[in-house]
Write an enzyme that holds these catalytic residues in place. Structure first.
Site, PDB file in Angstrom:
ATOM      1  N   TYR A 138       0.689  -1.387  -0.102  1.00 20.18           N
ATOM      2  CA  TYR A 138       0.019  -0.086   0.188  1.00 20.18           C
ATOM      3  C   TYR A 138       0.678   1.167  -0.011  1.00 20.18           C
ATOM      4  O   TYR A 138       0.535   2.310  -0.144  1.00 20.18           O
ATOM      5  CB  TYR A 138      -0.935  -0.034   1.278  1.00 20.18           C
ATOM      6  CG  TYR A 138      -2.354  -0.311   1.072  1.00 20.18           C
ATOM      7  CD1 TYR A 138      -2.600  -1.218  -0.231  1.00 20.18           C
ATOM      8  CD2 TYR A 138      -3.546   0.563   1.369  1.00 20.18           C
ATOM      9  CE1 TYR A 138      -4.097  -1.521  -0.613  1.00 20.18           C
ATOM     10  CE2 TYR A 138      -4.640   0.096   1.096  1.00 20.18           C
ATOM     11  CZ  TYR A 138      -4.933  -0.791   0.103  1.00 20.18           C
ATOM     12  OH  TYR A 138      -6.436  -1.136  -0.354  1.00 20.18           O
ATOM     13  N   LYS A 180       4.494 -14.204   5.406  1.00 20.12           N
ATOM     14  CA  LYS A 180       5.046 -14.894   4.770  1.00 20.12           C
ATOM     15  C   LYS A 180       6.712 -14.928   4.902  1.00 20.12           C
ATOM     16  O   LYS A 180       7.515 -14.832   3.934  1.00 20.12           O
ATOM     17  CB  LYS A 180       4.685 -14.624   3.101  1.00 20.12           C
ATOM     18  CG  LYS A 180       5.188 -15.563   1.938  1.00 20.12           C
ATOM     19  CD  LYS A 180       4.174 -16.694   2.015  1.00 20.12           C
ATOM     20  CE  LYS A 180       4.936 -17.386   0.786  1.00 20.12           C
ATOM     21  NZ  LYS A 180       4.650 -18.814   0.916  1.00 20.12           N
ATOM     22  N   ASP A 188       0.113 -18.749   3.327  1.00 21.55           N
ATOM     23  CA  ASP A 188      -0.537 -19.886   2.398  1.00 21.55           C
ATOM     24  C   ASP A 188      -1.142 -20.980   3.451  1.00 21.55           C
ATOM     25  O   ASP A 188      -2.332 -21.428   2.968  1.00 21.55           O
ATOM     26  CB  ASP A 188       0.330 -20.512   1.377  1.00 21.55           C
ATOM     27  CG  ASP A 188       1.782 -20.631   1.992  1.00 21.55           C
ATOM     28  OD1 ASP A 188       2.375 -19.803   2.710  1.00 21.55           O
ATOM     29  OD2 ASP A 188       2.342 -21.811   1.779  1.00 21.55           O
ATOM     30  N   ASP A 195      -5.499  -8.224   2.815  1.00 19.06           N
ATOM     31  CA  ASP A 195      -6.446  -8.025   1.834  1.00 19.06           C
ATOM     32  C   ASP A 195      -7.043  -9.168   1.095  1.00 19.06           C
ATOM     33  O   ASP A 195      -8.104  -9.379   1.032  1.00 19.06           O
ATOM     34  CB  ASP A 195      -5.494  -7.302   0.654  1.00 19.06           C
ATOM     35  CG  ASP A 195      -6.428  -6.567  -0.494  1.00 19.06           C
ATOM     36  OD1 ASP A 195      -7.577  -6.706  -0.121  1.00 19.06           O
ATOM     37  OD2 ASP A 195      -5.820  -6.140  -1.437  1.00 19.06           O
TER      38      ASP A 195
END
Ligand code: NAP
Length: 401
Positions: A153, A221, A267, A291
């Site tokens: 962002y 992640k 994930d 998001d």
């Protein structure tokens, strides 16, 4: 309420100070915005009146943005709108048209920057009766805190083939030891700071403390992006240990009676919310993960059309419907006002008027049980009666508790 002069909400020592009749600015929104806002305002006013026996009320103040602002002032986002929201600290908005073509600041981006609204908060839960694609939608009940300012962002990216992208590539390869970076690549930068990550995690943990939630999960992640996403995880655990030692325990230490702080790789988390949803409660995550995850979770409970959201900083908060303006239904008294009503519930909870908020939740549950719902739900609910926006609001008001 006519005749009542309102007061301003203040914020001191990390807490809202709310008068009995706070002035709350609202943007009704474009397209179907006026339809759903009209309905939502009636529900919010009725719930506050019922919960507090008339002792409290909201003094609504309209501020302009979007098409309505453009028609009245020639400006899509008048400075006055930002100034009024800043002055009153808490605001609510319907959806706004994003004009096609340049030259126009997005309201959300402008508000986020001006008010430093660093947490995007999305609660996701199932309402009985809402058709959902999974077998046990009731098992998912999470509140997602998504970092709102950093990560992708921040918008730092350079177009493929541009001089800046090529300069950056030369710098990365010449000065910083990057070995493979194909010529002509587009390059984006993913900044994540300790300050930005920790204040987001702090907000999530504080929410868990205030609402007696069992856990906070840091989603990242970090197995691949060690210095950004991995650092988010490490800074999160560090913050929990340093600032919330008496209220939290890391999962690795398996403590009981405290809020468990755990982490999951992004994930894997998408599998977890499908397969073991009841093991998750409050989630704190970086921008892009959040998001994706918040929309996936909302879809899982059949509630994308009813999902509320809030952008919150320290002492400023803007609540909003998460869907768009659905312009083809504008003025037809047709669409579902649930998203903006539920964002109003979040607002009531945030300012400490939770009794009115839980009254509305009961009202929505009652309207759904009575199967008097707008077209989007009616077309999926066997035996339901389709009612207009205004009648759905009436049904909610009739079932307020
Ligand atoms: P949209 O307005 O969200 O509408 C897409 C579809 O979602 C609608 O056609 C309708 O589905 C369904 N829908 C949306 N709101 C609904 C509601 N309240 N009740 C029931 N169904 C609802 O998305 P869009 O058509 O992509 O965007 C339209 C405009 O909104 C654009 O200018 C966009 O930029 C803007 N937008 C604003 C915001 C915001 O202000 N936060 C967010 C997203 C988009 P069916 O056709 O199946 O009935």
């Amino acid at each position: 309420m006519a005749g009542i002069s309102g007061g301003k909400i203040d914020y001191q020592g990390g807490r809202w100070i709310v008068p009995d009749h706070p002035i709350i600015p609202f943007i009704e929104g474009d397209g179907t915005g006026p339809d759903i806002w009209r309905a939502a305002r009636r529900v919010l006013d009725a719930a506050v009146a019922r919960a507090f026996g008339g002792k409290r009320s909201i003094v609504w103040q309209e501020v302009l943005a979007g098409e309505k602002a453009f028609k009245a002032t020639g400006n899509w986002l008048p400075e006055e709108t930002l100034a009024v929201i800043r002055e009153h600290r808490v605001a609510i908005k319907g959806p706004l048209t994003t004009p096609v073509g340049g030259g126009m600041r997005s309201l959300n981006v402008a508000l986020r920057q001006v008010l430093d609204l660093y947490a995007c908060i999305r609660p996701v839960r199932w309402f009985a009766g809402v058709p959902a694609p999974v077998k046990e939608p009731q098992k998912l009940d999470v509140v997602i805190f998504r970092e709102n300012i950093e990560d992708v962002y921040a918008g730092i990216e350079f177009e493929a083939g541009s001089e800046k992208a090529d300069k950056l590539r030369d710098f990365l390869m010449g000065q910083l030891g990057v070995k493979t970076l194909r010529q002509g690549s587009a390059i984006g930068v993913k900044p994540m700071s300790k300050f930005g990550s920790q204040r987001l995690v702090a907000k999530a943990i504080q929410y868990a403390v205030d609402h007696r939630k069992p856990s906070v999960t840091l989603v990242h992640k970090g197995n691949i992006q060690k210095f950004t996403e991995g650092a988010f995880r490490d800074w999160g655990y560090q913050l929990a240990k340093e600032r919330f030692a008496s209220q939290t325990t890391p999962e690795s230490e398996g403590g009981t009676g405290k809020i468990v702080v755990k982490d999951r790789i992004a994930d894997a988390m998408f599998q977890q919310v499908l397969l073991r949803p009841d093991e998750y409660s409050v989630i704190a995550t970086s921008n892009l993960n959040g998001d994706y995850l918040s929309d996936a979770c909302a879809a899982q409970v059949g509630g994308l059309g009813m999902a509320p959201g809030a952008n919150v900083g320290d002492g400023f908060a803007v609540f909003e419907a998460t869907h768009g303006t659905a312009p083809k239904y504008a003025g037809q008294d047709k669409v579902n006002p649930g998203s903006v009503i539920l964002s109003g519930v979040m607002m009531l909870e945030e300012i400490g008027w939770g009794a009115a908020g839980s009254g509305i939740i009961a009202g929505i549950e009652g309207a759904l049980a009575a199967k008097r719902v707008t077209y989007d739900l009616a077309r999926q609910m066997p035996g339901a009666t389709e009612v207009p926006t205004s009648s759905f609001a009436d049904a909610i008001i009739a079932h307020l508790k």
